[in-house]
Design a protein around this motif. Sequence first.
Motif, PDB file in Angstrom:
ATOM      1  N   UNK A  68       0.840  -1.195   0.000  1.00  0.00           N
ATOM      2  CA  UNK A  68       0.000   0.000   0.000  1.00  0.00           C
ATOM      3  C   UNK A  68       0.876   1.246   0.000  1.00  0.00           C
ATOM      4  N   UNK A  69       0.471   2.243  -0.749  1.00  0.00           N
ATOM      5  CA  UNK A  69       1.188   3.513  -0.710  1.00  0.00           C
ATOM      6  C   UNK A  69       0.246   4.654  -1.071  1.00  0.00           C
TER       7      UNK A  69
ATOM      8  N   UNK B 119      -3.375   3.679  -2.968  1.00  0.00           N
ATOM      9  CA  UNK B 119      -3.276   2.516  -3.840  1.00  0.00           C
ATOM     10  C   UNK B 119      -2.823   1.304  -3.055  1.00  0.00           C
ATOM     11  N   UNK B 120      -3.512   0.180  -3.277  1.00  0.00           N
ATOM     12  CA  UNK B 120      -3.121  -1.093  -2.696  1.00  0.00           C
ATOM     13  C   UNK B 120      -3.073  -2.135  -3.804  1.00  0.00           C
ATOM     14  N   UNK B 121      -1.966  -2.859  -3.901  1.00  0.00           N
ATOM     15  CA  UNK B 121      -1.846  -3.931  -4.877  1.00  0.00           C
ATOM     16  C   UNK B 121      -1.523  -5.224  -4.145  1.00  0.00           C
ATOM     17  N   UNK B 122      -2.076  -6.332  -4.642  1.00  0.00           N
ATOM     18  CA  UNK B 122      -1.746  -7.652  -4.104  1.00  0.00           C
ATOM     19  C   UNK B 122      -0.521  -8.180  -4.835  1.00  0.00           C
ATOM     20  N   UNK B 123       0.458  -8.639  -4.086  1.00  0.00           N
ATOM     21  CA  UNK B 123       1.679  -9.127  -4.714  1.00  0.00           C
ATOM     22  C   UNK B 123       1.395 -10.430  -5.457  1.00  0.00           C
ATOM     23  N   UNK B 124       1.905 -10.568  -6.699  1.00  0.00           N
ATOM     24  CA  UNK B 124       1.714 -11.812  -7.453  1.00  0.00           C
ATOM     25  C   UNK B 124       2.536 -12.944  -6.855  1.00  0.00           C
TER      26      UNK B 124
ATOM     27  N   UNK C  79     -11.346  -4.769  -1.678  1.00  0.00           N
ATOM     28  CA  UNK C  79     -10.953  -6.003  -2.349  1.00  0.00           C
ATOM     29  C   UNK C  79      -9.538  -5.811  -2.884  1.00  0.00           C
ATOM     30  N   UNK C  80      -8.584  -6.677  -2.512  1.00  0.00           N
ATOM     31  CA  UNK C  80      -7.208  -6.486  -2.984  1.00  0.00           C
ATOM     32  C   UNK C  80      -7.138  -6.463  -4.504  1.00  0.00           C
ATOM     33  N   UNK C  81      -6.299  -5.584  -5.028  1.00  0.00           N
ATOM     34  CA  UNK C  81      -6.077  -5.492  -6.472  1.00  0.00           C
ATOM     35  C   UNK C  81      -5.045  -6.542  -6.861  1.00  0.00           C
TER      36      UNK C  81
END
Length: 538
Positions: free
Chosen positions: A70-71, A118-123, A284-286
């Motif tokens: 998240x950032x 912004x929040x991204x789910x790590x692959x 919901x995580x991206x």
Amino acid sequence: MSATLFSDTFDSTEFDAANWSAVQNATIDDVGRDEPSAPYAARINGAAGTGDVLESVALDLSNESNVTLTYRFQRGGGGNVVETGNDLVLQYRNAAGDWVDMDRKLGSGSHMQEFGHMTVALPTDALHANFQFRFMMTGGSTAIDTDDWFVDDVEVRSLDATEGELFTASQTQTNNLFFPNVLTFDFSDLPAPNGDATLTIRANGDLNFFLENLVLRAEGQYVDQLFLADGVDHDESTATIILPQSLLESLAADGTISFTVTPSALVNNSGPTSLTLELSYEQVPVVTDTDPPVVESVELSDDGQSFVVQMNDDDLDAIAAENAANYTILQANGDANGDGDPFNDGDETEVAIASVQYNAETDQIVVNALDQLYNDNFRLIIDGDGTASDGAGGVTDLAGNHLANGDHFADFDRTVDVETDTPTIQDLKDATDQLNLPRRLQFRLSCTLKIALRLSEHGSGHTKAVTFLLTKYIRQLDWAEARGHISEADHAALVGQTHKVIDGLEENPPPKPHNHGHHHCHRRWTWSHHRWGRHRRC
């Protein structure tokens, strides 16, 4: 339970060496606007054309299965306006040591006065023992082209399998909470909710009487009337409202919610005022798509003119997929050096491409050659590695991933399609006579072949005329197929057979007839007065 694996709110103007292993030109200062963890944020720009890089230390994620990064970010803020092409890029290092794009904020967006979230789910390929991430921007070309991005509140968290990241955004306005003002709060770039939201309102103003209250609306819809009985005069008055997930999804269908707050007529301008709205909910995580598209198979159609490329179930960028510059068809022109590889002789030629179609439903690309491919070896090359020199950027999916394994090659030996017994004009005529065609069309086709057959019986002196008639026959077939008089399969078969007959005439012309020394007159098929006919020739 969630656990914080990395966190930095940039509390001082010095980068924390425990968090960042490499810092190139980036700084920490207070030039951003309304930093979420005031007063500082990291500034990343393109100073002197070099570009800034902020690279994290290595994190061991080998035992994790659900991790988010998240950032908070701001485009421009109190610094220079960001121009198109100067994007803020978030990358991660995979187990192979390669840097892979994970998120990108475009420089072409509007100048921001508030920080986005912004929040991204790590692959999956980020979850290894030496995971790293970095923020970077490819800067301008001059020393004064220093477009500014600001980054704050960077956090890496390990989550339970069913847990979503908590999204929180707040906005504050001062010295305008009184009648007749209408205060507007626009929350943009909202992630999808995974539950109900909490909206907290903190007001400081003339609110100590039930007729001194505030009306809250969301996207023009009435939500509530605030501080009818619990407001205070120029001290903090707080209200909390629950927004159900279904309402939140409806309000934020376009990723933005606009709230308005309207003071009643008795709310006076009697001192300093402030109003803060804070929106909070589980999101919901991206999930970032890093899986490349795969070419499953390539087939050459029966008519020898179309390559059918079957992709896996990964929607492609249609513009890239249908760009003919991303494909090359090579003709080998035989195997000159006889080493078994017809494509290493240096005499290969490129075959013109007529068109390319992409069907997202069937996941197929069809590459159509301008001419039929026969009696040689052919190779289809698909540009899939993003190198502009061998195409137009390459074929990608919607997430920008290029083909797995880069450029793809598929070879086809069309020489095996040439039959040992070359078809004859009589074979063409017999096949044509068996078709169920309109009467006049059947007559024209048969007459063309009959004349060609008669001429061929008189030897190689009429080879050009026979070739002309067979070419005319092909044009007649094209005309009939275009109007639905002949099926696509019959058209392809007859055209292919006719080409073989023409090739046979060129390679093995019929022998000239012998008159055994006798000079006599006889009738021959000749071209006269724009038609074929029998004329007496000596």
